[in-house]
Design an enzyme around this catalytic site. Structure first.
Site, PDB file in Angstrom:
ATOM      1  N   SER A 145      32.556  11.376  22.995  1.00 56.22           N
ATOM      2  CA  SER A 145      33.260  12.001  21.871  1.00 56.22           C
ATOM      3  C   SER A 145      34.581  11.263  21.687  1.00 56.22           C
ATOM      4  O   SER A 145      35.007  10.517  22.584  1.00 56.22           O
ATOM      5  CB  SER A 145      33.545  13.472  22.211  1.00 56.22           C
ATOM      6  N   TYR A 158      36.096  20.367  27.729  1.00 59.19           N
ATOM      7  CA  TYR A 158      35.353  19.413  26.891  1.00 59.19           C
ATOM      8  C   TYR A 158      35.990  18.033  27.016  1.00 59.19           C
ATOM      9  O   TYR A 158      35.319  17.028  27.259  1.00 59.19           O
ATOM     10  CB  TYR A 158      35.373  19.900  25.440  1.00 59.19           C
TER      11      TYR A 158
END
Ligand code: NAD
Length: 267
Positions: A145, A158
């Site tokens: 990401s 995350y």
């Protein structure tokens, strides 16, 4: 016309929807046989599986392994060996997210996210590497990401798992550097999937307007940092990066953090 991945086989975790399904579609379009994985309604998954197989004339299967369970991950690779004959390509894509400040971040969410976003790729890579090395060909792609490269408030776990997967990617790439096996990470910017959609919903609700009415405002608010191009990244743009990394042309890309983020991390 034969696709660039004719005769190859792929296991793609978290591929019953979103970016993972995009990877499956793009690889199948190149002639690759697919083992899907992920949750969802049984009939809907069967429709996806049969639809891909029919559209691209390749074998497509589904394994429902829960990425929180190491034994199930190893069994999924064994199932893929059994049904596809081998695993040439592994895309570790299943991922989950939870937004909350550090001091109230739920401990069970921390453990679950570590298991799905970080430990599951480790278990899957560990299970497929011996056969890839034996054939001297393999492609491992980890969906990271932009949060693998920058931090975002309220995304502590995350961001930590996505940064960590870049470290794992580099080590696997170096341990296979003298072989035909490559390991890379793809770092998408914001893509409209179930993972991001609820944020747009919340944004629209807060303003008391429809989702469509809120979209331009949402993008504009995220400019210039998160969406410098002024639009979302498409699933197809992410999937095309995977097709390139899986092709022979991608053989020298090793341990990369391949950004497809519309310039988010270029600043
Ligand atoms: P999504 O929520 O639409 O899809 C996630 C998939 O993972 C689904 O198929 C789901 O069934 C599966 N999954 C979730 N938990 C699982 C588990 N325990 N075991 C097996 N399967 C499980 O999400 P998405 O947006 O398509 O995200 C895919 C990947 O891309 C994730 O790793 C995510 O972190 C990453 N990513 C997404 C975006 C974005 O904007 N959507 C941006 C950057 C990175």
């Amino acid at each position: 016309m034969a696709g660039s991945l004719q005769g190859k086989t792929a296991v793609i975790t978290g591929s019953t929807r979103g970016i993972g399904l995009g990877f499956a579609r793009a690889l199948a379009a190149q002639g690759c046989a697919i083992m899907l994985n992920g949750f969802g309604d049984t009939a809907a998954i069967e429709e996806i599986r049969a639809g891909l197989a029919a559209a691209f004339s390749v074998p497509v299967f589904h394994n429902d392994a829960d990425m929180r369970e190491p034994e199930a991950i190893v069994a999924m690779i064994a199932d893929a060996d059994d049904k596809l004959g081998k695993v040439d390509i592994l895309i570790n894509n299943a991922g989950i997210q939870h937004r909350e400040p550090v001091e109230t971040f739920p401990l069970e969410k921390w453990d679950e996210m570590l298991a799905v976003n970080l430990s599951a790729p480790f278990h899957a890579i560990r299970a497929v590497l011996p056969q890839m090395k034996a054939r001297d060909w393999g492609r491992i792609i980890n969906t990271a990401s932009t949060n693998a490269l920058v931090g975002t408030p309220e995304l502590v776990c995350y961001t930590a798992t996505k940064h960590a997967i870049l470290g794992m990617t580099k080590v696997v790439a170096l341990e296979t550097i003298e072989t035909g096996v490559t390991c890379n990470a793809i770092c998408p910017g914001t893509v409209r999937t179930a993972m991001s959609e609820h944020r747009i919903d919340a944004f629209a609700k807060k303003r008391g307007v429809s989702k469509e009415a809120a979209l331009d405002d949402y993008i504009a608010r995220k400019q210039p940092y998160h969406q410098p191009m002024g639009r979302f990244i498409t699933i197809e743009e992410i999937a095309a990066a995977a097709v390139y990394l899986c092709s022979d042309a991608g053989a020298a890309v090793r341990g990369a953090a391949f950004t497809v983020d519309g310039g988010w991390t270029a600043r």
